[in-house]
Design a protein around this motif. Structure first.
Motif, PDB file in Angstrom:
ATOM      1  N   ASP A  44     -71.164 117.084  41.741  1.00  0.00           N
ATOM      2  CA  ASP A  44     -72.187 117.250  42.778  1.00  0.00           C
ATOM      3  C   ASP A  44     -73.508 116.564  42.435  1.00  0.00           C
ATOM      4  O   ASP A  44     -74.520 116.782  43.115  1.00  0.00           O
ATOM      5  N   LEU A  45     -73.494 115.736  41.399  1.00  0.00           N
ATOM      6  CA  LEU A  45     -74.727 115.098  40.941  1.00  0.00           C
ATOM      7  C   LEU A  45     -74.755 113.611  41.285  1.00  0.00           C
ATOM      8  O   LEU A  45     -73.703 112.970  41.360  1.00  0.00           O
ATOM      9  N   PRO A  46     -75.964 113.058  41.456  1.00  0.00           N
ATOM     10  CA  PRO A  46     -76.064 111.594  41.508  1.00  0.00           C
ATOM     11  C   PRO A  46     -75.543 111.025  40.191  1.00  0.00           C
ATOM     12  O   PRO A  46     -75.914 111.498  39.117  1.00  0.00           O
ATOM     13  N   ALA A  47     -74.676 110.036  40.289  1.00  0.00           N
ATOM     14  CA  ALA A  47     -74.055 109.489  39.078  1.00  0.00           C
ATOM     15  C   ALA A  47     -73.954 107.980  39.189  1.00  0.00           C
ATOM     16  O   ALA A  47     -73.867 107.413  40.278  1.00  0.00           O
ATOM     17  N   LEU A  48     -73.944 107.352  38.032  1.00  0.00           N
ATOM     18  CA  LEU A  48     -73.764 105.900  37.928  1.00  0.00           C
ATOM     19  C   LEU A  48     -72.579 105.640  37.012  1.00  0.00           C
ATOM     20  O   LEU A  48     -72.510 106.173  35.902  1.00  0.00           O
ATOM     21  N   ALA A  49     -71.633 104.843  37.481  1.00  0.00           N
ATOM     22  CA  ALA A  49     -70.509 104.385  36.662  1.00  0.00           C
ATOM     23  C   ALA A  49     -70.606 102.867  36.613  1.00  0.00           C
ATOM     24  O   ALA A  49     -70.439 102.196  37.640  1.00  0.00           O
ATOM     25  N   LEU A  50     -70.899 102.320  35.443  1.00  0.00           N
ATOM     26  CA  LEU A  50     -71.195 100.892  35.332  1.00  0.00           C
ATOM     27  C   LEU A  50     -70.390 100.267  34.206  1.00  0.00           C
ATOM     28  O   LEU A  50     -70.217 100.869  33.148  1.00  0.00           O
ATOM     29  N   ALA A  51     -69.920  99.041  34.435  1.00  0.00           N
ATOM     30  CA  ALA A  51     -69.175  98.313  33.407  1.00  0.00           C
ATOM     31  C   ALA A  51     -69.297  96.819  33.633  1.00  0.00           C
ATOM     32  O   ALA A  51     -69.576  96.363  34.745  1.00  0.00           O
ATOM     33  N   HIS A  84     -61.292 101.577  33.802  1.00  0.00           N
ATOM     34  CA  HIS A  84     -61.606 102.920  33.320  1.00  0.00           C
ATOM     35  C   HIS A  84     -62.879 103.439  33.979  1.00  0.00           C
ATOM     36  O   HIS A  84     -62.985 104.633  34.288  1.00  0.00           O
ATOM     37  N   THR A  85     -63.844 102.552  34.188  1.00  0.00           N
ATOM     38  CA  THR A  85     -65.067 102.933  34.880  1.00  0.00           C
ATOM     39  C   THR A  85     -64.773 103.248  36.343  1.00  0.00           C
ATOM     40  O   THR A  85     -65.339 104.182  36.919  1.00  0.00           O
ATOM     41  N   GLU A  86     -63.890 102.483  36.945  1.00  0.00           N
ATOM     42  CA  GLU A  86     -63.502 102.753  38.330  1.00  0.00           C
ATOM     43  C   GLU A  86     -62.836 104.118  38.446  1.00  0.00           C
ATOM     44  O   GLU A  86     -63.046 104.844  39.433  1.00  0.00           O
ATOM     45  N   ALA A  87     -62.046 104.504  37.455  1.00  0.00           N
ATOM     46  CA  ALA A  87     -61.407 105.822  37.463  1.00  0.00           C
ATOM     47  C   ALA A  87     -62.452 106.932  37.368  1.00  0.00           C
ATOM     48  O   ALA A  87     -62.321 107.988  38.008  1.00  0.00           O
ATOM     49  N   ILE A  88     -63.496 106.700  36.583  1.00  0.00           N
ATOM     50  CA  ILE A  88     -64.580 107.668  36.490  1.00  0.00           C
ATOM     51  C   ILE A  88     -65.284 107.803  37.835  1.00  0.00           C
ATOM     52  O   ILE A  88     -65.576 108.911  38.304  1.00  0.00           O
ATOM     53  N   ALA A  89     -65.556 106.676  38.489  1.00  0.00           N
ATOM     54  CA  ALA A  89     -66.225 106.702  39.792  1.00  0.00           C
ATOM     55  C   ALA A  89     -65.396 107.450  40.825  1.00  0.00           C
ATOM     56  O   ALA A  89     -65.938 108.190  41.655  1.00  0.00           O
ATOM     57  N   GLU A  90     -64.087 107.273  40.778  1.00  0.00           N
ATOM     58  CA  GLU A  90     -63.207 107.975  41.716  1.00  0.00           C
ATOM     59  C   GLU A  90     -63.268 109.486  41.521  1.00  0.00           C
ATOM     60  O   GLU A  90     -63.108 110.253  42.475  1.00  0.00           O
ATOM     61  N   ALA A  91     -63.511 109.917  40.290  1.00  0.00           N
ATOM     62  CA  ALA A  91     -63.577 111.353  40.001  1.00  0.00           C
ATOM     63  C   ALA A  91     -64.928 111.959  40.347  1.00  0.00           C
ATOM     64  O   ALA A  91     -65.078 113.178  40.341  1.00  0.00           O
ATOM     65  N   LEU A  92     -65.918 111.099  40.655  1.00  0.00           N
ATOM     66  CA  LEU A  92     -67.267 111.566  40.939  1.00  0.00           C
ATOM     67  C   LEU A  92     -67.698 111.107  42.329  1.00  0.00           C
ATOM     68  O   LEU A  92     -68.184 109.984  42.503  1.00  0.00           O
ATOM     69  N   PRO A  93     -67.542 111.957  43.336  1.00  0.00           N
ATOM     70  CA  PRO A  93     -67.889 111.561  44.706  1.00  0.00           C
ATOM     71  C   PRO A  93     -69.334 111.125  44.870  1.00  0.00           C
ATOM     72  O   PRO A  93     -69.642 110.309  45.744  1.00  0.00           O
ATOM     73  N   GLY A  94     -70.228 111.628  44.040  1.00  0.00           N
ATOM     74  CA  GLY A  94     -71.635 111.268  44.161  1.00  0.00           C
ATOM     75  C   GLY A  94     -72.029 110.063  43.343  1.00  0.00           C
ATOM     76  O   GLY A  94     -73.229 109.794  43.171  1.00  0.00           O
ATOM     77  N   SER A  95     -71.051 109.316  42.867  1.00  0.00           N
ATOM     78  CA  SER A  95     -71.361 108.205  41.970  1.00  0.00           C
ATOM     79  C   SER A  95     -71.545 106.892  42.714  1.00  0.00           C
ATOM     80  O   SER A  95     -71.029 106.693  43.814  1.00  0.00           O
ATOM     81  N   ARG A  96     -72.263 105.996  42.061  1.00  0.00           N
ATOM     82  CA  ARG A  96     -72.370 104.612  42.508  1.00  0.00           C
ATOM     83  C   ARG A  96     -71.653 103.760  41.470  1.00  0.00           C
ATOM     84  O   ARG A  96     -71.964 103.829  40.278  1.00  0.00           O
ATOM     85  N   LEU A  97     -70.684 102.999  41.898  1.00  0.00           N
ATOM     86  CA  LEU A  97     -69.930 102.127  41.007  1.00  0.00           C
ATOM     87  C   LEU A  97     -70.596 100.754  40.960  1.00  0.00           C
ATOM     88  O   LEU A  97     -70.823 100.138  41.999  1.00  0.00           O
ATOM     89  N   VAL A  98     -70.899 100.285  39.749  1.00  0.00           N
ATOM     90  CA  VAL A  98     -71.497  98.967  39.556  1.00  0.00           C
ATOM     91  C   VAL A  98     -70.652  98.221  38.533  1.00  0.00           C
ATOM     92  O   VAL A  98     -70.540  98.649  37.383  1.00  0.00           O
ATOM     93  N   VAL A  99     -70.057  97.112  38.949  1.00  0.00           N
ATOM     94  CA  VAL A  99     -69.310  96.248  38.035  1.00  0.00           C
ATOM     95  C   VAL A  99     -70.111  94.955  37.917  1.00  0.00           C
ATOM     96  O   VAL A  99     -70.265  94.211  38.875  1.00  0.00           O
ATOM     97  N   VAL A 100     -70.642  94.716  36.735  1.00  0.00           N
ATOM     98  CA  VAL A 100     -71.547  93.591  36.506  1.00  0.00           C
ATOM     99  C   VAL A 100     -70.732  92.337  36.212  1.00  0.00           C
ATOM    100  O   VAL A 100     -69.928  92.320  35.278  1.00  0.00           O
ATOM    101  N   PRO A 101     -70.905  91.278  36.988  1.00  0.00           N
ATOM    102  CA  PRO A 101     -70.125  90.057  36.771  1.00  0.00           C
ATOM    103  C   PRO A 101     -70.509  89.339  35.488  1.00  0.00           C
ATOM    104  O   PRO A 101     -71.661  89.393  35.047  1.00  0.00           O
ATOM    105  N   ARG A 138     -82.547 108.250  42.976  1.00  0.00           N
ATOM    106  CA  ARG A 138     -81.597 109.088  43.715  1.00  0.00           C
ATOM    107  C   ARG A 138     -81.680 110.537  43.260  1.00  0.00           C
ATOM    108  O   ARG A 138     -81.499 111.472  44.051  1.00  0.00           O
ATOM    109  N   ALA A 139     -81.939 110.718  41.962  1.00  0.00           N
ATOM    110  CA  ALA A 139     -82.033 112.071  41.417  1.00  0.00           C
ATOM    111  C   ALA A 139     -83.376 112.736  41.785  1.00  0.00           C
ATOM    112  O   ALA A 139     -83.568 113.919  41.512  1.00  0.00           O
ATOM    113  N   GLY A 140     -84.279 111.963  42.407  1.00  0.00           N
ATOM    114  CA  GLY A 140     -85.564 112.511  42.793  1.00  0.00           C
ATOM    115  C   GLY A 140     -86.497 112.714  41.639  1.00  0.00           C
ATOM    116  O   GLY A 140     -87.494 113.434  41.745  1.00  0.00           O
ATOM    117  N   GLU A 141     -86.179 112.077  40.499  1.00  0.00           N
ATOM    118  CA  GLU A 141     -86.975 112.287  39.297  1.00  0.00           C
ATOM    119  C   GLU A 141     -87.437 110.982  38.679  1.00  0.00           C
ATOM    120  O   GLU A 141     -87.927 110.957  37.556  1.00  0.00           O
TER     121      GLU A 141
END
Length: 391
Positions: free
Chosen positions: A324-331, A342-359, A383-386
């Motif tokens: 339920d938290l703002p999350a970032l999954a980056l690789a 593996h990062t994509e799998a983490i993002a799938e498990a976290l509905p509140g996440s933003r997936l970033v794959v850096v080229p 996003r976390a308001g902080e």
């Protein structure tokens, strides 16, 4: 068995050390000059010159020391929103100051409410200095904590071996209790540091529920690391995995021999690990050399003590604490150590996440593409308001 002697023995020790650096150490290093046609003395001079180049590893904050529940001293540093470092050791927190006595008290000086604290956890065979660019960018904008995992950087090694990921999660709790006992938290972890964050959530879901307002998991994995091929033929990797535990036990008992062998084959070692650290060809050679120095600083017996933890790592279920938290999954898209899948799998498990794959980026994405990582972290804080962009 007696101690190995002779040129063949040294070469075997050196090649074994190189193999450990690639497969066990998470390939957290590189080399600045990799053309083996250049004379060794020239390469050595080039490395020494690069060691003096750039500010990497020079940023320092207010130092502190936390005590793990097994008595291990863990080094951390804080940076405050004034850019000069912050303090924050709660009454009763298990912390010691530079003299080894009961630590300081207080949270934000001159404030009645604790600010958000961003806690950075580094990866295997790195140190808190691996966050150099992010620390520089966020300094003075948000309160931060950077710490060294046990056996790394300035933290003590500790009595427990082999070291487990669960143990690292307990270490992170000790650092939080000492450095940020109150107020909202954003947890950031790279590679093994991300696994440490997952272990914390597994053991202390109440801390995540009550205090954590955001999480960033960078170049890391929730499990199934035994399936990673490191860009090599799977049959060869499986063969290495079968013999590696025994090799590690042997090398760990002859650390001095292996360290000498690793130094003797420095060019081979550096050339191999560079492949697994950076993907692009435009990385600053001083950055690459900086990463190499970090991995060189970790003794091979510490590498041996940590290695079994990665095969046993399985924390997919622990990610539920962050759902339920703002999350970032980056690789990095070319990460060979913890692939982007593996990062994509983490993002799938976290509905509140933003997936970033850096080229065009490898495992050390925060050093290779620092702007992309810092921008993603800044967006997460907003996003976390902080974050620094919030008001």
């Amino acid at each position: 068995m007696g101690e190995t002697t002779g040129g063949g023995g040294w070469r075997r020790a050196g090649f074994a050390g190189a193999a450990i650096g690639v497969l066990a150490a998470g390939a957290a290093a590189g080399v600045a000059v990799e053309r083996l046609t250049v004379g060794r003395s020239v390469r050595q001079k080039a490395r020494l010159a690069l060691d003096a180049t750039g500010p990497y590893g020079t940023l320092r904050g207010t130092p502190g020391r936390a005590l793990a529940d097994d008595g291990t001293v863990l080094a951390y540093e804080t940076d405050g929103t004034d850019g000069a470092g912050g303090t924050g050791v709660a009454d009763g927190a298990r912390a010691v100051d530079g003299a080894g006595e009961a630590g300081r008290t207080g949270v934000a000086e001159g404030s009645g409410e604790a600010p958000v604290t961003v806690v950075f956890s580094h990866g295997f065979c790195l140190s808190q200095d691996s966050w150099h660019y992010q620390r520089e960018a966020l300094r003075g904008r948000v309160r931060t904590v950077f710490w060294d995992q046990r056996g790394h950087g300035r933290s003590a090694r500790g009595p427990e071996e082999p070291v487990t990921i669960d143990r690292l999660g307990r270490d992170l709790k000790a650092v939080i209790d000492a450095a940020a006992p109150e107020g909202p938290l954003v947890l950031v972890g790279h590679s093994m540091g991300g696994m440490t964050v997952m272990a914390l959530a597994d053991r202390h879901p109440e801390l995540i529920r009550d205090r954590v307002v955001g999480v960033a998991l960078i170049g890391t994995s929730a499990g199934r690391l035994e399936e990673v091929s490191y860009g090599l033929p799977l049959a060869g990797v499986n063969a290495v995995r079968r013999v590696l535990p025994g090799v590690l036990r042997a090398l760990g008992s002859q650390a001095e021999l292996v360290e000498k062998g690793r130094r003797a084959t420095a060019d081979l070692f550096a050339g191999l690990v560079k492949k697994y650290s950076f993907a692009s060809k435009d990385v600053d050679p001083a950055v690459v050399r900086f990463a190499e120095r970090m991995i060189e600083s970790v003794p091979v017996d510490v590498v041996a003590a940590f290695y079994p933890a990665f095969g046993a790592h399985d924390k997919l279920a622990a990610l539920a604490a962050f759902r339920d938290l703002p999350a970032l999954a980056l690789a990095g898209d070319q990460d060979l150590v913890t692939p982007a899948s593996h990062t994509e799998a983490i993002a799938e498990a976290l509905p509140g996440s933003r997936l970033v794959v850096v080229p065009d980026a490898g495992h050390l994405v925060m050093l290779e593409r620092p702007g992309a990582v810092t921008d993603a972290l800044t967006a997460l804080l907003a996003r976390a308001g902080e974050g620094p962009d919030n008001g």
